[in-house]
Design a protein around this motif. Structure first.
Motif, PDB file in Angstrom:
ATOM      1  N   GLY A   1      -3.159   5.301 -11.049  1.00  0.00           N
ATOM      2  CA  GLY A   1      -2.086   5.801 -10.603  1.00  0.00           C
ATOM      3  C   GLY A   1      -1.356   5.708 -12.014  1.00  0.00           C
ATOM      4  O   GLY A   1      -1.378   5.649 -13.184  1.00  0.00           O
TER       5      GLY A   1
ATOM      6  N   ASN B   1       2.300   1.816  -0.549  1.00  0.00           N
ATOM      7  CA  ASN B   1       2.793   3.388   0.343  1.00  0.00           C
ATOM      8  C   ASN B   1       3.365   4.336  -0.795  1.00  0.00           C
ATOM      9  O   ASN B   1       3.135   5.719  -1.152  1.00  0.00           O
ATOM     10  CB  ASN B   1       3.590   2.703   1.737  1.00  0.00           C
ATOM     11  CG  ASN B   1       2.948   2.337   2.501  1.00  0.00           C
ATOM     12  OD1 ASN B   1       1.633   2.147   2.569  1.00  0.00           O
ATOM     13  ND2 ASN B   1       3.924   2.266   3.544  1.00  0.00           N
TER      14      ASN B   1
ATOM     15  N   ALA C   1      -3.188  -2.442  -8.942  1.00  0.00           N
ATOM     16  CA  ALA C   1      -4.063  -0.709  -8.710  1.00  0.00           C
ATOM     17  C   ALA C   1      -5.405  -0.557  -9.931  1.00  0.00           C
ATOM     18  O   ALA C   1      -4.212  -0.425 -10.800  1.00  0.00           O
ATOM     19  CB  ALA C   1      -2.575   0.053  -8.667  1.00  0.00           C
TER      20      ALA C   1
ATOM     21  N   ARG D   1       4.428   8.702   5.227  1.00  0.00           N
ATOM     22  CA  ARG D   1       3.461   9.473   4.048  1.00  0.00           C
ATOM     23  C   ARG D   1       4.177  10.829   4.026  1.00  0.00           C
ATOM     24  O   ARG D   1       4.694  11.012   2.847  1.00  0.00           O
ATOM     25  CB  ARG D   1       2.426   9.717   4.904  1.00  0.00           C
ATOM     26  CG  ARG D   1       1.151  10.835   4.241  1.00  0.00           C
ATOM     27  CD  ARG D   1      -0.160  10.272   3.807  1.00  0.00           C
ATOM     28  NE  ARG D   1      -0.667  11.315   3.113  1.00  0.00           N
ATOM     29  CZ  ARG D   1      -1.911  11.533   2.408  1.00  0.00           C
ATOM     30  NH1 ARG D   1      -2.537  10.265   2.948  1.00  0.00           N
ATOM     31  NH2 ARG D   1      -2.388  12.335   1.907  1.00  0.00           N
TER      32      ARG D   1
ATOM     33  N   GLU E   1       1.016   4.966  -3.721  1.00  0.00           N
ATOM     34  CA  GLU E   1      -0.373   5.537  -3.167  1.00  0.00           C
ATOM     35  C   GLU E   1       0.571   7.220  -3.154  1.00  0.00           C
ATOM     36  O   GLU E   1       0.260   8.338  -3.248  1.00  0.00           O
ATOM     37  CB  GLU E   1      -0.692   4.994  -1.493  1.00  0.00           C
ATOM     38  CG  GLU E   1      -1.841   3.557  -1.147  1.00  0.00           C
ATOM     39  CD  GLU E   1      -2.441   4.559  -2.362  1.00  0.00           C
ATOM     40  OE1 GLU E   1      -3.013   5.899  -2.530  1.00  0.00           O
ATOM     41  OE2 GLU E   1      -3.297   3.867  -3.541  1.00  0.00           O
TER      42      GLU E   1
ATOM     43  N   ARG F   1       0.932   8.395  -6.928  1.00  0.00           N
ATOM     44  CA  ARG F   1      -0.723   8.377  -6.694  1.00  0.00           C
ATOM     45  C   ARG F   1      -1.002  10.142  -7.093  1.00  0.00           C
ATOM     46  O   ARG F   1      -2.218  10.983  -8.072  1.00  0.00           O
ATOM     47  CB  ARG F   1      -1.741   7.205  -6.312  1.00  0.00           C
ATOM     48  CG  ARG F   1      -1.832   6.041  -7.439  1.00  0.00           C
ATOM     49  CD  ARG F   1      -2.659   5.414  -6.729  1.00  0.00           C
ATOM     50  NE  ARG F   1      -4.299   5.614  -6.866  1.00  0.00           N
ATOM     51  CZ  ARG F   1      -5.229   5.454  -7.101  1.00  0.00           C
ATOM     52  NH1 ARG F   1      -5.582   4.186  -5.858  1.00  0.00           N
ATOM     53  NH2 ARG F   1      -6.590   5.571  -7.040  1.00  0.00           N
ATOM     54  N   ARG F   2      -0.970  10.194  -5.611  1.00  0.00           N
ATOM     55  CA  ARG F   2      -1.092  11.798  -4.966  1.00  0.00           C
ATOM     56  C   ARG F   2      -0.270  12.471  -5.657  1.00  0.00           C
ATOM     57  O   ARG F   2      -0.561  14.431  -5.181  1.00  0.00           O
ATOM     58  CB  ARG F   2      -0.708  12.060  -3.684  1.00  0.00           C
ATOM     59  CG  ARG F   2      -2.154  11.806  -2.867  1.00  0.00           C
ATOM     60  CD  ARG F   2      -1.582  11.136  -1.135  1.00  0.00           C
ATOM     61  NE  ARG F   2      -0.476  11.210  -0.777  1.00  0.00           N
ATOM     62  CZ  ARG F   2       0.275   9.397  -0.241  1.00  0.00           C
ATOM     63  NH1 ARG F   2      -1.540   8.649  -0.320  1.00  0.00           N
ATOM     64  NH2 ARG F   2       1.136   9.322   0.365  1.00  0.00           N
TER      65      ARG F   2
END
Length: 315
Positions: free
Chosen positions: A137, A91, A134, A53, A94, A97-98
């Motif tokens: 995002g 992964n 999803a 991450r 995500e 998206r962050r």
């Protein structure tokens, strides 16, 4: 100066894309597990992997767009392909998206059109489905290139070397139709996608412009024209391919390595229809391929050599 984040930048397609982006004046952030393979102004290497991450967050930080080139074409089980091609893709999604990044392009594969053929095809199809499902995002676009070749390629180059020496190993049926895409044309399609503010999700197929594809006999004829001498077709019996694939898979599992030739790969090799259609992507971003398979064979620089030292004539 826009910033583009890339996964798979140490591989064949990713390294070529990285070069082209830097030449176009982009800033590039590239993910790597190992020491950076090369350095360049406006290129930042991020140490990490698709299952880490922190590295993914650092990769996409302040990026204007992300191009996901990473993926596994080798594996000894479905689980290995799913971990690399599905979990790794999710992964990355995500992490995007962050971040504040608004766009993500995934380089999938034409094999995703036929998920029952192989573990690889199934993993690419599953990654596409999960990504598009999803809830929120970035805007996502899927490219499905056919067999990509060019400087830096290690998968198709042995076949091309044999062809230019006058021998063509025929691994499929006489009726089969194959298609190809030069890496410079794939890179040009990615650059066109970056230039277009809003592009649809796809999936968009890409090939070298020969919509009807190539038979094995036509490939041999193109090789003969390029080398100025005959090319002999050498059929490889299906049972022999299957036996070699099973033996290779068993040896790979015993040794812990990731094999290329597996029973699933044989089914891909013997599939009868790998033709595709560029029309949707041409309509979406105005892209057209310029290098046919025949064009490339005539110039060794277009299919041999290093990805990082070769430059696209259009970038």
């Amino acid at each position: 100066m826009r910033t583009i984040a890339i996964t798979g930048a140490t591989g064949f397609i990713g390294a070529t894309l990285c070069n082209a982006l830097l030449m176009r004046g982009y800033r590039v952030r590239a993910l790597t597990r190992r020491a950076p393979p090369f350095e360049a102004p406006h290129l930042t290497w991020i140490r990490g992997a698709l299952d880490e991450r922190a590295g993914l967050d650092a990769l996409v930080a302040q990026a204007d767009a992300v191009v996901h080139c990473a993926g596994s074409v080798r594996g000894a089980s479905l689980g290995e392909f799913m971990a690399a091609n599905v979990d790794g893709t999710l992964n990355l999604h995500e992490a995007v998206r962050r971040s504040s990044c608004a766009r993500l392009l995934m380089l999938s594969s034409l094999a995703a059109r036929h998920p029952a053929l192989s573990w690889y095809a199934r993993s690419k199809h599953e990654a596409e489905q999960r990504l598009m499902a999803a809830a929120a995002g970035p805007a996502i676009t899927l490219f499905r290139p056919t067999a990509v070749f060019g400087p830096g390629d290690r998968e198709l180059r042995p076949l091309l070397e044999a062809l230019m020496r006058g021998v063509l190993p025929v691994t499929g049926t006489r009726q089969a139709r194959l298609s190809f895409l030069h890496v410079f044309d794939l890179i040009e399609a990615i650059l066109r996608w970056l230039d277009v503010e809003h592009a649809g999700p796809g999936p968009f197929e890409l090939h070298d412009g020969r919509r009807q594809g190539y038979t094995w006999a036509q490939i041999a004829a193109i090789g003969a024209s390029a080398r100025g001498a005959p090319v002999r077709c050498l059929p490889v019996p299906a049972f022999m391919l299957r036996m070699l694939a099973w033996a290779n898979l068993m040896l790979a599992r015993c040794s812990g390595r990731a094999p290329m030739l597996t029973p699933g790969k044989v089914r891909e090799l013997r599939h009868r229809d790998w033709t595709c259609n560029n029309a949707a992507l041409t309509h979406e971003v105005g892209w057209q391929p310029h290098i046919t398979f025949a064009d490339a064979l005539k110039e060794r620089r277009l299919w041999a050599g290093s990805a990082t030292s070769s430059r696209s004539p259009r970038t």
